[in-house]
Write an enzyme that holds these catalytic residues in place. Structure first.
Site, PDB file in Angstrom:
ATOM      1  N   GLU A 119      22.379  48.249  49.474  1.00  0.00           N
ATOM      2  CA  GLU A 119      23.165  49.023  48.836  1.00  0.00           C
ATOM      3  C   GLU A 119      24.451  48.079  48.586  1.00  0.00           C
ATOM      4  O   GLU A 119      24.498  46.995  48.929  1.00  0.00           O
ATOM      5  CB  GLU A 119      23.504  50.163  49.694  1.00  0.00           C
ATOM      6  CG  GLU A 119      24.107  50.121  51.150  1.00  0.00           C
ATOM      7  CD  GLU A 119      24.168  51.127  52.085  1.00  0.00           C
ATOM      8  OE1 GLU A 119      23.262  52.234  51.709  1.00  0.00           O
ATOM      9  OE2 GLU A 119      25.058  51.330  52.912  1.00  0.00           O
ATOM     10  N   LYS A 121      28.413  46.802  49.070  1.00  0.00           N
ATOM     11  CA  LYS A 121      29.466  46.893  50.192  1.00  0.00           C
ATOM     12  C   LYS A 121      30.686  47.078  49.378  1.00  0.00           C
ATOM     13  O   LYS A 121      31.315  46.397  48.798  1.00  0.00           O
ATOM     14  CB  LYS A 121      29.580  45.592  50.718  1.00  0.00           C
ATOM     15  CG  LYS A 121      30.380  45.781  52.044  1.00  0.00           C
ATOM     16  CD  LYS A 121      30.255  44.631  53.013  1.00  0.00           C
ATOM     17  CE  LYS A 121      31.074  44.844  54.291  1.00  0.00           C
ATOM     18  NZ  LYS A 121      32.582  44.916  53.782  1.00  0.00           N
ATOM     19  N   ASP A 123      34.489  47.919  48.561  1.00  0.00           N
ATOM     20  CA  ASP A 123      35.724  47.369  49.138  1.00  0.00           C
ATOM     21  C   ASP A 123      36.895  48.185  49.060  1.00  0.00           C
ATOM     22  O   ASP A 123      37.889  48.328  48.220  1.00  0.00           O
ATOM     23  CB  ASP A 123      36.020  45.969  48.265  1.00  0.00           C
ATOM     24  CG  ASP A 123      36.833  45.213  48.921  1.00  0.00           C
ATOM     25  OD1 ASP A 123      37.129  44.929  50.197  1.00  0.00           O
ATOM     26  OD2 ASP A 123      37.464  44.158  48.499  1.00  0.00           O
ATOM     27  N   TYR A 229      32.421  57.011  48.347  1.00  0.00           N
ATOM     28  CA  TYR A 229      31.087  56.727  48.262  1.00  0.00           C
ATOM     29  C   TYR A 229      30.526  57.108  49.599  1.00  0.00           C
ATOM     30  O   TYR A 229      31.267  56.128  50.552  1.00  0.00           O
ATOM     31  CB  TYR A 229      30.643  55.362  47.517  1.00  0.00           C
ATOM     32  CG  TYR A 229      30.224  55.513  46.059  1.00  0.00           C
ATOM     33  CD1 TYR A 229      29.347  56.559  45.290  1.00  0.00           C
ATOM     34  CD2 TYR A 229      30.742  54.473  45.380  1.00  0.00           C
ATOM     35  CE1 TYR A 229      29.104  56.413  44.142  1.00  0.00           C
ATOM     36  CE2 TYR A 229      30.333  54.379  44.014  1.00  0.00           C
ATOM     37  CZ  TYR A 229      29.861  55.503  43.373  1.00  0.00           C
ATOM     38  OH  TYR A 229      29.462  55.521  42.007  1.00  0.00           O
ATOM     39  N   LYS A 320      27.887  38.874  52.044  1.00  0.00           N
ATOM     40  CA  LYS A 320      28.980  38.650  51.288  1.00  0.00           C
ATOM     41  C   LYS A 320      28.978  37.970  50.208  1.00  0.00           C
ATOM     42  O   LYS A 320      28.054  36.820  50.070  1.00  0.00           O
ATOM     43  CB  LYS A 320      30.217  38.486  51.924  1.00  0.00           C
ATOM     44  CG  LYS A 320      30.669  39.570  53.076  1.00  0.00           C
ATOM     45  CD  LYS A 320      32.185  39.372  53.140  1.00  0.00           C
ATOM     46  CE  LYS A 320      32.698  40.329  54.298  1.00  0.00           C
ATOM     47  NZ  LYS A 320      34.115  40.132  54.604  1.00  0.00           N
ATOM     48  N   CYS A 420      60.462  22.998  23.798  1.00  0.00           N
ATOM     49  CA  CYS A 420      59.108  22.674  24.416  1.00  0.00           C
ATOM     50  C   CYS A 420      59.001  21.635  25.073  1.00  0.00           C
ATOM     51  O   CYS A 420      59.313  20.539  24.824  1.00  0.00           O
ATOM     52  CB  CYS A 420      58.253  22.450  23.027  1.00  0.00           C
ATOM     53  SG  CYS A 420      56.398  22.121  23.275  1.00  0.00           S
ATOM     54  N   CYS A 423      57.178  18.717  23.108  1.00  0.00           N
ATOM     55  CA  CYS A 423      57.867  17.979  21.869  1.00  0.00           C
ATOM     56  C   CYS A 423      59.291  18.182  21.830  1.00  0.00           C
ATOM     57  O   CYS A 423      59.870  17.506  20.927  1.00  0.00           O
ATOM     58  CB  CYS A 423      57.002  18.311  20.722  1.00  0.00           C
ATOM     59  SG  CYS A 423      57.444  20.150  20.396  1.00  0.00           S
ATOM     60  N   CYS A 438      56.460  27.542  20.813  1.00  0.00           N
ATOM     61  CA  CYS A 438      57.171  26.395  20.348  1.00  0.00           C
ATOM     62  C   CYS A 438      57.102  26.322  18.900  1.00  0.00           C
ATOM     63  O   CYS A 438      55.951  26.816  18.304  1.00  0.00           O
ATOM     64  CB  CYS A 438      56.349  25.257  21.015  1.00  0.00           C
ATOM     65  SG  CYS A 438      56.524  23.629  19.939  1.00  0.00           S
ATOM     66  N   CYS A 444      53.940  19.269  17.152  1.00  0.00           N
ATOM     67  CA  CYS A 444      53.884  19.267  18.575  1.00  0.00           C
ATOM     68  C   CYS A 444      52.337  18.661  19.239  1.00  0.00           C
ATOM     69  O   CYS A 444      51.467  19.261  18.776  1.00  0.00           O
ATOM     70  CB  CYS A 444      53.953  20.705  19.297  1.00  0.00           C
ATOM     71  SG  CYS A 444      53.773  21.008  20.825  1.00  0.00           S
TER      72      CYS A 444
HETATM   73  O1  D41 Z   1      30.049  49.767  51.433  1.00  0.00           O
HETATM   74  C1  D41 Z   1      30.221  49.499  52.668  1.00  0.00           C
HETATM   75  N1  D41 Z   1      31.757  48.975  52.903  1.00  0.00           N
HETATM   76  C2  D41 Z   1      29.480  49.903  54.002  1.00  0.00           C
HETATM   77  C3  D41 Z   1      30.141  49.841  55.340  1.00  0.00           C
HETATM   78  C4  D41 Z   1      28.262  50.239  53.728  1.00  0.00           C
HETATM   79  N2  D41 Z   1      27.662  50.234  52.561  1.00  0.00           N
HETATM   80  N3  D41 Z   1      27.691  50.313  54.925  1.00  0.00           N
HETATM   81  C5  D41 Z   1      27.977  50.156  56.070  1.00  0.00           C
HETATM   82  N4  D41 Z   1      27.167  50.452  57.346  1.00  0.00           N
HETATM   83  C6  D41 Z   1      27.714  50.413  58.444  1.00  0.00           C
HETATM   84  C7  D41 Z   1      26.885  50.888  59.621  1.00  0.00           C
HETATM   85  C8  D41 Z   1      25.531  50.133  59.509  1.00  0.00           C
HETATM   86  C9  D41 Z   1      27.457  50.372  60.873  1.00  0.00           C
HETATM   87  C10 D41 Z   1      26.530  51.994  59.622  1.00  0.00           C
HETATM   88  C11 D41 Z   1      29.268  49.926  56.260  1.00  0.00           C
HETATM   89  C12 D41 Z   1      29.720  49.808  57.779  1.00  0.00           C
HETATM   90  N5  D41 Z   1      29.097  50.253  58.696  1.00  0.00           N
HETATM   91  C13 D41 Z   1      31.154  49.760  58.067  1.00  0.00           C
HETATM   92  N6  D41 Z   1      32.298  49.767  57.144  1.00  0.00           N
HETATM   93  C14 D41 Z   1      33.515  49.374  57.683  1.00  0.00           C
HETATM   94  C15 D41 Z   1      32.902  49.125  59.151  1.00  0.00           C
HETATM   95  C16 D41 Z   1      31.600  49.528  59.374  1.00  0.00           C
END
Ligand code: D41
Length: 680
Positions: A119, A121, A123, A229, A320, A420, A423, A438, A444
């Site tokens: 899935e 991550k 931010d 989410y 990441k 400028c 020139c 300019c 120029c």
């Molecule tokens: O989308 C996220 N930032 C995200 C964070 C995610 N998709 N899954 C996560 N799953 C976990 C565990 C596996 C520990 C249930 C997480 C985080 N933890 C998490 N976010 C911040 C601290 C931990």
């Protein structure tokens, strides 16, 4: 009376939450805003009249209550673990994770692949939402994982979060874990509004989300456009736990909670790798920021078997992508002169690795932006580089501003030069424009260089090997002053330039020769006329056919071209009025730089003089095909609806153009009617 009110209140809450869910979670609004407002006001009025009907899960509670003195601590009944970050940012990260999981499960090469879920991550800020008997009773930040802060009031202002679960048989307790975040478009819109009001802006979407949730005044939080989410669960009591992570998320979605559709489940590291790659390619076009992807063992029984070490589950890892924002310091602020003379302030930076490359320069856009962000030499700044976009300075980290600047606040404050830097000609900023320029045009050297770089560009004349550094030398050495000089260039002096030799010089001369006879549209684009981009160049070439016809066109003739308005027409006229430009074009003609084509002037055919605008998806004709048919009949196709439009052709999911047509009383056609008109 009261029982009637009670029924209506229940009905209104259901209608409003349904609309919220459609709007904020499904992204598919079901009722117009005005109707929503009416329902909302009616509910507010009834709750004011019958205070005993008020309830914690009422949508009216989303608008923010009283400011708090501090957030109360909340002990998480199931700790919020952290997630291990895969150190290897290359694709090997997914393979290493799979290898570890298999080893810990005692699997051999002969055993079948482990099933994983992958899935995004998000931010933002990690949150735990507690639902008791289906009602949202508490929202807490992650804190240190054991104890977080009670931010329930603020979380109620997040419309994507249901205040009541969508089920008749809610579990006794369900804790939902997820991330509060801010969409990029919401962030931009919010900042634009703040800027217009002269108020503070948010640095980036993540700070926007975290800062808003940690606002003590929920009324402020309510004004910040936040989203949410889910990615997991905490404590559950009386909930039938599904067998896999994927099924848990499906179940949460079924309860009306927002779950991202950007997720997959499948066997082995191949699933993870494919997801990592696919998302990386689309990272910049997602509507929100992510800093990576997350891999999880899909089966919950295997998750339990794997357990965790030091607060990190062995069954999950974050993989990441290269960070898109980093800190560095400003060593100087200089200005750059562009092709059209635009003077752009640029921060020279201590080299920093961001967005996958080493960045040493970042644009500051224009004078007002430098002032607004208050960037000064010596400052520590956040630099952002996303995708192929030019790196930019996002904000100054004021806490790190050198002391001397705090004492003498005007030290090193940027000022746009009056002349400028290349020139010496005067720099002017026309009132109402953000950009200073300019005034010296192609006299120029900086503009000359940029004009030649643009001329040689891949989408223009496409002269291979003629890059910035080489053009700089050619101009500085006096070998080339205009694009026309390229075609008279000899190999010998080129070979004598830095980092050049006989072979590379010969290749360059050959590449220049190979660019002769390019199509007219490329040539027009290559000229670098202000406001004439690739599409307008194509439109001009198609309409007029020959360059001479473009050069001879007056304003009225130019306005005949689809999508050419007064501003573009003015730029074209100004360019060809310049004797210098005409002289360069004559020399390019002599060199055979371009090839004229066939004119497809409007004015012949039975639809001559008629302007069409296309909107939405037609059942069988593609956009290009419809355009070609209309043009073949002598009509024009324009991009936007105006009083000049004769017909709007509308397909499925038409945009605002159809509404505009209605306002202006313009005839609309469907595909069948268009085809009939073409046949006449
Ligand atoms: O989308 C996220 N930032 C995200 C964070 C995610 N998709 N899954 C996560 N799953 C976990 C565990 C596996 C520990 C249930 C997480 C985080 N933890 C998490 N976010 C911040 C601290 C931990």
């Amino acid at each position: 009376m009261r029982s009637e009110a009670e029924g209506r209140v229940r009905q209104l809450r259901a209608l409003i939450e349904q609309a919220n869910h459609a709007y904020y979670v499904l992204d598919a609004p079901t009722i117009p805003d005005a109707e929503y407002d009416r329902l909302f006001w009616e509910l507010q009025a009834l709750e004011a009249e019958y205070p005993d009907l008020a309830s914690a899960d009422s949508p009216t509670r989303r608008v923010g209550g009283r400011p708090l003195a501090a957030f109360a601590p909340v002990r998480h009944r199931v700790p919020m673990l952290s997630i291990r970050t895969e150190t290897d940012t290359t694709e090997a990260g997914a393979i290493a994770f799979d290898a570890r999981v298999r080893k810990e499960l005692g699997l051999s090469e002969l055993d079948p692949p482990v099933e994983y879920a992958a899935e995004l991550k998000f931010d933002g800020l990690a949150m735990s939402l507690r639902y008791e008997r289906g009602i949202l009773v508490q929202a807490a930040t992650r804190g240190d994982g054991e104890t977080g802060e009670d931010v329930t009031q603020n979380i109620r202002t997040v419309h994507a979060i249901p205040l009541r679960l969508n089920t008749d048989a809610p579990p006794e307790v369900l804790e939902v874990r997820g991330e509060v975040y801010m969409r990029r478009d919401d962030f931009e819109r919010y900042n634009a509004k703040q800027r217009a009001l002269g108020k503070a802006t948010l640095v980036n979407p993540r700070n926007g989300a975290a800062g808003s949730i940690r606002q003590l005044d929920p009324a402020i939080a309510a004004q910040r456009p936040l989203s949410f989410y889910c990615y997991g669960i905490g404590e559950t009591v009386g909930w039938d736990l599904p067998a896999t992570h994927g099924a848990v998320l499906d179940a949460l979605a079924g309860l009306g909670l927002p779950v991202s559709a950007e997720r997959v489940a499948g066997p082995g590291s191949a699933t993870l790798l494919a997801f990592h790659r696919a998302i990386e390619a689309r990272r910049d076009s997602l509507p929100f920021d992510i800093d990576g992807v997350v891999y999880k063992v899909n089966r919950l029984d295997l998750q339990r078997e794997l357990g965790f070490v030091a607060r990190e589950p062995r069954w999950a890892v974050a993989h990441k992508y290269p960070a898109q924002e980093e800190l560095t310091t400003v060593e100087a602020i200089e200005v750059q002169v562009g092709r059209t003379g635009a003077i752009t302030p640029v921060a020279r930076l201590k080299p920093v690795f961001v967005g996958g490359v080493t960045v040493t320069n970042a644009t500051l856009h224009n004078e007002d932006e430098v002032r607004r962000k208050d960037v000064r030499v010596g400052d520590t700044v956040i630099v952002r580089r996303a995708g192929d976009v030019i790196p930019e300075v996002v904000a100054v980290v004021l806490e790190r501003r050198p002391m001397r600047d705090l004492v003498t606040p005007l030290n090193d404050v940027f000022e746009l030069p009056k002349s400028c830097p290349e020139c010496g000609a005067p720099v002017v900023r026309i009132e109402g424009e953000a950009i200073a320029r300019c005034t010296n045009g192609l006299s120029c050297p900086a503009q000359r260089k940029q004009a030649i770089i643009h001329f040689a560009g891949r989408r223009a004349m496409d002269i291979e090997g003629l890059g910035d550094k080489l053009v700089e030398q050619l101009v500085d050495k006096g070998l080339v002053a205009t694009p026309a000089d390229l075609y008279g260039l000899a190999a010998e002096p080129v070979a004598a330039l830095e980092r050049m030799a006989e072979k590379s010089a010969a290749n360059l001369i050959a590449a220049i020769a190979a660019s002769r006879g390019r199509d007219l549209n490329r040539f027009i684009f290559a000229l670098g006329i202000r406001n004439v981009g690739e599409q307008t160049a194509k439109d001009l070439a198609r309409h007029f056919g020959r360059l001479d016809a473009v050069m001879a066109a007056d304003e009225a003739a130019l306005l005949e071209v689809p999508d050419v308005g007064p501003v573009v027409a003015e730029s074209i006229l100004a360019f060809f009025a310049e004797l210098h430009n005409r002289a360069v074009i004559e020399r390019l003609r002599a060199a055979g730089a371009w090839q004229d084509g066939e004119a497809r002037l409007a004015g012949t055919g039975h639809l001559a003089g008629k302007t069409f605008v296309l909107t939405g998806t037609l059942p069988s004709l593609s956009r290009d095909r419809a355009k070609a048919l209309i043009e073949a009949a002598g009509g024009k196709v324009a991009g936007s609806v105006s009083k000049k439009t004769d017909f709007v052709v509308a397909g499925a999911d038409p945009g605002s153009k159809l509404a505009k047509a209605g306002e202006l009383g313009i005839t609309t056609l469907d595909e069948g009617q268009l085809l009939a008109l073409l046949q006449q």
